[in-house]
Design a protein around this motif. Structure first.
Motif: not given
Length: 377
Positions: A79-96
């Motif tokens: 679950v903690l790793l999934l939370t980290g993955m979610t953080g990376f996903l937010v970072v990726a979505l914010a890149i543009p």
């Protein structure tokens, strides 16, 4: 391979499917950075890509070091790793729009990634405080710089965070971390092969909605062939030799330092090369037989040059093969820019493929000659 009581290490193991799933989320950042560079192939645009990739890669690499020591064997860790993955996903979505309206989202996602990384290390690995007592505060400090920089639109704070991350390993000893070579090399190889796969996706994105003419087919085939040569450059021999070379370093501190340079620092230009190459091929799809703009030609050639130079440094660190010809190939790749500008991207793509072929053939001839001389003696 055994570890000392004070080493952060587990028995060597293969990368898990959960780790591969994590890599798929991370590589979405590569997709976003490629799209961003294709839309803004200016020096400023490229500089922004360098900074974003640098700070993102630092923490991705941190998760590789984490899973090299800590297995995700229970629900809490997953679950903690999934939370980290979610953080990376937010970072990726914010890149543009990370340097504008989505800077705060980028910073928040990045802070979550850092906090989860520190928490997993400290709660899951006995003795981790010996290593994390300095790394966790420094990571969270740089994450704070990224957060404040994104919130207040102060990009110089991101530059400062990138610089601090680059020098952090020199401020402390890494002797208590015993890298498990097989897993470590495999994880980085997986993310590189997935990133190369994204360059193939860029071909499809660039071709979307265009008529299937011979020019389009030729550009797609040459773009795929160029990506194949980047794959061959690393995976034909270097990944296996890297695992052997890393495992052969007996001292944990030296092994950790070599791993840092080869898979931390050298991978940055290699991944930048994949991003730039993919952006250049994407731009070429709609203008295969027309003159390239100067910036588009530079991005395409620069991607190949960065990859070859990064790979040369990778070889140099691990002492696993000839360096000079790959570095020279990077220089020669930049000489193809006039071909794109004066002729067209198809000609430039052919020339870049020829650069790889020349490098590989030269290295193989020299290697075969050395082997023959050794047998004679």
């Amino acid at each position: 391979m055994t570890s000392s009581p004070h080493s952060l290490a587990l028995p060597a193991d293969r990368a898990s499917t959960l780790e591969l799933f994590f890599d798929l989320v991370f590589v979405f950042t590569i997709t976003q950075l490629t799209t961003k560079l294709a839309g803004d192939p200016t020096p400023l645009g490229f500089g922004r890509i360098v900074i974003m990739l640098g700070i993102i890669w630092w923490m991705y690499s941190g998760y590789v070091w984490l899973t090299n020591s800590v297995r995700m064997v229970n629900t809490v860790r997953r679950v903690l790793l999934l939370t980290g993955m979610t953080g990376f996903l937010v970072v990726a979505l914010a890149i543009p729009e990370a340097y504008g309206s989505t800077g705060l989202a980028f910073g928040l996602g990045y802070f979550v990634v850092n906090a989860v990384h520190s928490g997993l290390f400290l709660t899951s690995q006995p003795g981790a405080w010996k290593f994390m007592r300095w790394l966790a505060p420094e990571n969270l400090f740089t994450a704070g710089l990224v957060l404040v920089g994104g919130w207040l639109h102060l990009p110089w704070l991101w530059v400062a965070a990138f610089a601090l991350q680059a020098i952090t390993p020199y401020l402390h000893s890494t002797g208590h971390y015993n890298v498990q070579a097989g897993h470590f090399v495999e994880r980085h190889g997986l993310v590189l092969i997935i990133a190369l796969g994204e360059s193939v996706v860029a071909i499809g994105v660039g071709a979307f909605g265009l008529p299937v003419t011979w020019q389009l087919v030729a550009a797609a085939a040459l773009g795929l062939t160029l990506a194949y040569h980047l794959w061959w450059c690393y995976f034909a021999r270097d990944d296996e030799h890297a695992a052997e070379a890393l495992a052969a370093i007996a001292d944990p501190g030296r092994r950790s330092r070599s791993a840092l340079h080869a898979f931390g620092y050298a991978y940055v230009p290699m991944l930048l090369g994949v991003i730039a190459m993919a952006a250049g091929v994407k731009k070429a799809m709609g203008h295969a037989t027309a003159h390239s703009g100067f910036r588009a030609a530079v991005v395409l050639a620069g991607g190949v040059a960065l990859f070859l130079i990064g790979e040369a440094y990778f070889r140099h660190v691990l002492k696993i093969g000839a360096v000079g010809w790959r570095a020279l190939g990077g220089v020669v790749a930049m000489a193809t820019v006039p071909l794109g500008v004066q002729l067209n991207p198809l000609v430039q793509l052919v020339a870049l493929i020829a650069v790889f072929v020349a490098v590989f053939v030269t290295e193989e001839v020299l290697r075969t000659g050395r082997t023959a001389r050794q047998w004679r003696h």
